[in-house]
Design an enzyme around this catalytic site. Sequence first.
Site, short mmCIF file in Angstrom:
data_model
loop_
_atom_site.label_atom_id
_atom_site.label_comp_id
_atom_site.label_asym_id
_atom_site.label_seq_id
_atom_site.Cartn_x
_atom_site.Cartn_y
_atom_site.Cartn_z
N THR A 6 0.82 -1.21 0.00
CA THR A 6 0.00 0.00 0.00
C THR A 6 0.85 1.26 0.00
O THR A 6 0.65 2.17 -0.80
CB THR A 6 -0.93 0.00 1.23
OG1 THR A 6 -1.77 -1.15 1.17
CG2 THR A 6 -1.79 1.25 1.26
N ARG A 39 8.07 -9.22 -2.94
CA ARG A 39 7.95 -10.68 -2.96
C ARG A 39 7.49 -11.21 -4.31
O ARG A 39 7.95 -12.24 -4.77
CB ARG A 39 6.97 -11.14 -1.86
CG ARG A 39 7.58 -11.17 -0.46
CD ARG A 39 6.71 -11.97 0.48
NE ARG A 39 5.42 -11.31 0.67
CZ ARG A 39 5.07 -10.68 1.80
NH1 ARG A 39 5.91 -10.60 2.79
NH2 ARG A 39 3.89 -10.11 1.91
N LYS A 95 5.69 3.34 18.53
CA LYS A 95 5.74 4.76 18.17
C LYS A 95 6.12 5.63 19.37
O LYS A 95 6.89 6.59 19.23
CB LYS A 95 4.39 5.18 17.61
CG LYS A 95 3.99 4.44 16.33
CD LYS A 95 2.54 4.71 15.96
CE LYS A 95 2.10 3.89 14.77
NZ LYS A 95 0.66 4.05 14.45
#
Length: 430
Positions: A16, A48, A208
Amino acid sequence: MTDTKPLRIALAGLGTVGGGVIRLLDANRDLIARRAGRRIEIVAVSARDRAKDRGVDIARFGWVDATAKLAEADADVVVELIGGSDGPALALARATLAVGKGLVTANKAMMAHHGLELARAAEGTGAPLKFEAAVAGGIPVIKGLRDGAAANDIARVYGILNGTCNFILSKMEAEGRDFADVLAEAQALGFAEADPSFDIDGVDAAHKLSILASIAFGTQPTFSGVEAGGIRDVLAADIAEAAALGYRIRLIGLAEAGPDGLFQRVHAHLVPIDHPLAHVTGATNAVVAEGNFVGRLLFQGAGAGDGPTASAVVADLIDIARGEYGAPYAMPTAELAAPAPADSGGRRGRAYVRFTVADKVGVLAEIAAAMRDAGVSIESLIQRGRVGDGSVMVAIVTHEGPERAVAQALQTLRGSASLTGQPLWMHILV
């Protein structure tokens, strides 16, 4: 443009975000070149499956079968969008920096676990290491802390760091639905993975937070020091109770550095309705930083998705094209302090504790006695009607006090025959 030689990019990962990077560079090619002072061109890619239809033309780029070999491509910068804390992503990152090439990554897990090692490697070869896209998608919070707030002593940094959890909680809030039902919808809409554990158990937000804490406080990134909790046990009834008390429930990652060490925790909180984070809904992320001269800074926007994350990746590439990059964590790694973890038990605050209990005489007295014996002062105690299995919901809001006192009271009540489920303990954000 001041330099006619393009910045050549090798791109690992064509999912994405990788597809979004290609589309963004295509759509804004001329604008990006003007802002960067030179063209930015992808020259090699790896993924891949070469034959997969990704909706973008990759035939124009050189194809590299072995991802780690991208470090040897005729490129100036490698963009790593594979994901995962170890494996091919880490091997590629190490190989790239070892040969002095720039590395741009969106990989929060890798930076949380191996960021210090990679920053040292970048220093050793003079290579740029950039990872804006690893935290909060398209929100320039790393740049904001590292550059814009660089002159400030940051007291704390906290915020909504996971869009999946925020989507679920705000949907439960708006529609009165329970967690499992909304999670299934989030999965169907693509907001949650088939295995959502990293999101709903707070691990993604903890990755994060450890990165933000390092930049905010000048400490070595220490993911192992983050206390991570999630939202699996939040009921629609909790959200309704919080609303009645003047709060909204949000999964908050919070870090503070003080004389007792570095405190880092991801946990569901009751957020006062007049706080900006109470009004962050859907899959949006938001980060608050409090500086001693700049005051409260709020960074808010799309925390995931191909467009926002690609935007952050390309912004890092523009910085490298301009030659504008410094220490990955805002100061040389030798200056980053090795923090001791702060004891959460000594932290003072107010709490919301919810019990589901058997509907029988003496239960409230048992709970109140455990709180009293632990030194917990109760501000309010609310008993509601039966929940789904015939149990009764009891919610307590405490006065300010040490967290270890609440923990002691819950330990006393552990295994009590009066409790029909595990208590839910949420902190109240101040």
